[in-house]
Design an enzyme around this catalytic site. Structure first.
Site, mmCIF file in Angstrom:
data_model
loop_
_atom_site.group_PDB
_atom_site.id
_atom_site.type_symbol
_atom_site.label_atom_id
_atom_site.label_comp_id
_atom_site.label_asym_id
_atom_site.label_seq_id
_atom_site.Cartn_x
_atom_site.Cartn_y
_atom_site.Cartn_z
ATOM 1 N N GLU A 36 -3.566 -23.883 -89.137
ATOM 2 C CA GLU A 36 -4.016 -25.263 -89.367
ATOM 3 C C GLU A 36 -3.828 -26.128 -88.123
ATOM 4 O OE1 GLU A 36 -5.691 -26.642 -91.765
ATOM 5 O OE2 GLU A 36 -5.768 -24.747 -92.860
ATOM 6 N N TYR A 119 -3.368 -34.199 -94.405
ATOM 7 C CA TYR A 119 -4.351 -33.126 -94.531
ATOM 8 C C TYR A 119 -3.689 -31.750 -94.367
ATOM 9 C CZ TYR A 119 -7.980 -29.889 -93.278
ATOM 10 O OH TYR A 119 -8.766 -28.780 -93.230
ATOM 11 N N ASP A 137 -10.622 -34.321 -95.512
ATOM 12 C CA ASP A 137 -10.934 -34.558 -94.104
ATOM 13 C C ASP A 137 -12.410 -34.920 -93.987
ATOM 14 O OD1 ASP A 137 -12.257 -32.205 -94.570
ATOM 15 O OD2 ASP A 137 -11.591 -31.222 -92.737
#
Ligand code: SF4
Length: 353
Positions: A36, A119, A137
């Site tokens: 991520e 997020y 997002d």
């Protein structure tokens, strides 16, 4: 579209369109977190080798925490945004210090890690621990704004709440990770910012943006707004019962809709110049087309553009014109059966009265 239909269709789509990425096979929170962070400012194709390198060099959180900073930075070399690499290591040290090297398994704790925002915390919480937190997002804004017709400016605090609430309502609580992955993949593969694949989209029938021709305008993104002015000079070439139309290009406003042949100019054109340049004039053959009417300028607002349209009507004695590619004659009475931009449709309807 109802919430449950949306979720069901999205997961169905994802079932047959998964991207086989290395970090999708794992539920190891450390690896998910690495992927991520790498993908925050990096495309998948570029990020994948870095991900593989990082897990090879630093197989666990503890390895990363105790590595020399130079080692981490040199592994990161070429990815840019070096603060990400520094934060990674700082967070690894936090995990060792506060959680004994075991990756925290609660959303609020994950959110405390350096470099991890809402997020990323939602992504880790759902992918690694199956916790019901929706990722929100740009991809998610776009998909939801288009399918559900949300017109709030995505930079406003209100919009953030709206999208956040909706995404969490839609989230499949039994399988939040799959849902999050599905909506992100859908946003990057199908409902893309430019040229979304509407024709093959499973939401085509329900999608508000598709129905209302608002794909270019939604999500409303008012920060970058620079209103562009365009002058569109349409040629309505008519015989007694027919006229010429053609399909618009995909990569502009109104992709795939029909229109009259048009000449776009940067500013308001002089009539003489126009008559020399309008497309089709040159295809008219020996008998010149006769200009019978020129409309007033019609102003039409899109969210990022102001259009100034003028409609030039030409009489043609014959249908035997040399048409440019993609143009065709249609019966006037059938014109409204073709998908036309609102601006043209309204103009034509006014002509009929
Ligand atoms: S129809 Fe087009 S705009 Fe609507 S969800 Fe599908 S791809 Fe996105």
């Amino acid at each position: 579209v109802t919430n449950s239909t949306f979720t069901r269709k999205l997961l169905q789509w994802h079932g047959s369109n998964k991207r086989p990425l290395p970090w999708k096979k794992t539920s190891n929170p450390y690896r998910i977190w690495l992927s991520e962070i790498i993908l925050q400012q990096t495309r998948v194709e570029q990020g994948t080798p870095y991900y593989l390198k990082m897990i090879r060099l630093f197989p666990t959180v503890k390895d990363l925490a105790k590595a020399h900073e130079d080692q981490v930075l040199s592994a990161w070399q070429g990815l840019g945004y070096y603060s990400r690499a520094k934060n990674l290591q700082a967070a690894a040290k936090q995990i060792v210090a506060n959680w004994n090297g075991k990756f925290p398994d609660r959303y609020e704790e994950i959110l405390q890690l350096k470099g991890v925002g809402e997020y990323t915390a939602a992504a880790i919480a759902s992918f690694a621990f199956g916790l019901p937190h929706a990722v929100v997002d740009g991809n998610v804004y776009r998909v939801l704004a288009r399918v559900f017709g949300i017109t709030e400016n995505i930079h406003s605090a209100k919009a953030k709440k709206t999208f956040f609430r909706l995404a969490n309502e839609l989230l499949d609580r039994r399988n939040p990770g799959a849902f999050n992955q599905a909506i992100m993949d859908f946003g990057s593969l199908v409902c893309r910012p430019a040229n979304p694949l509407c024709n093959n989209c499973c939401f085509r029938r329900e999608c508000r943006a598709f129905q209302q021709q608002k794909i270019q305008e939604w999500p409303v993104n008012r920060k970058n707004i620079r209103i562009r002015k365009r002058w569109l000079n349409f040629m309505i070439i008519e015989t007694a019962d027919s006229l010429i139309i053609r399909k618009r290009r995909e990569e502009d406003i109104w992709p795939g809709l029909f229109e009259w042949p048009v000449l776009e100019t940067q500013k308001k054109p002089a009539q003489k110049e126009l008559l020399a340049n309008l497309p089709l004039i040159k295809f008219a053959g020996p008998k010149p087309l006769k200009l019978t009417h020129r409309s007033e300028v019609v102003k039409h607002l899109l969210s990022h553009q102001t259009l100034f349209a003028t409609f030039f009507h030409f009489k043609s004695a014959t249908k035997k014109l040399k048409l440019p590619r993609g143009a065709q004659w249609v019966k006037k009475r059938n014109l409204l059966d073709f998908p036309l931009p609102k601006l043209l449709e309204n103009y034509w309807k006014n002509q009929l009265h």
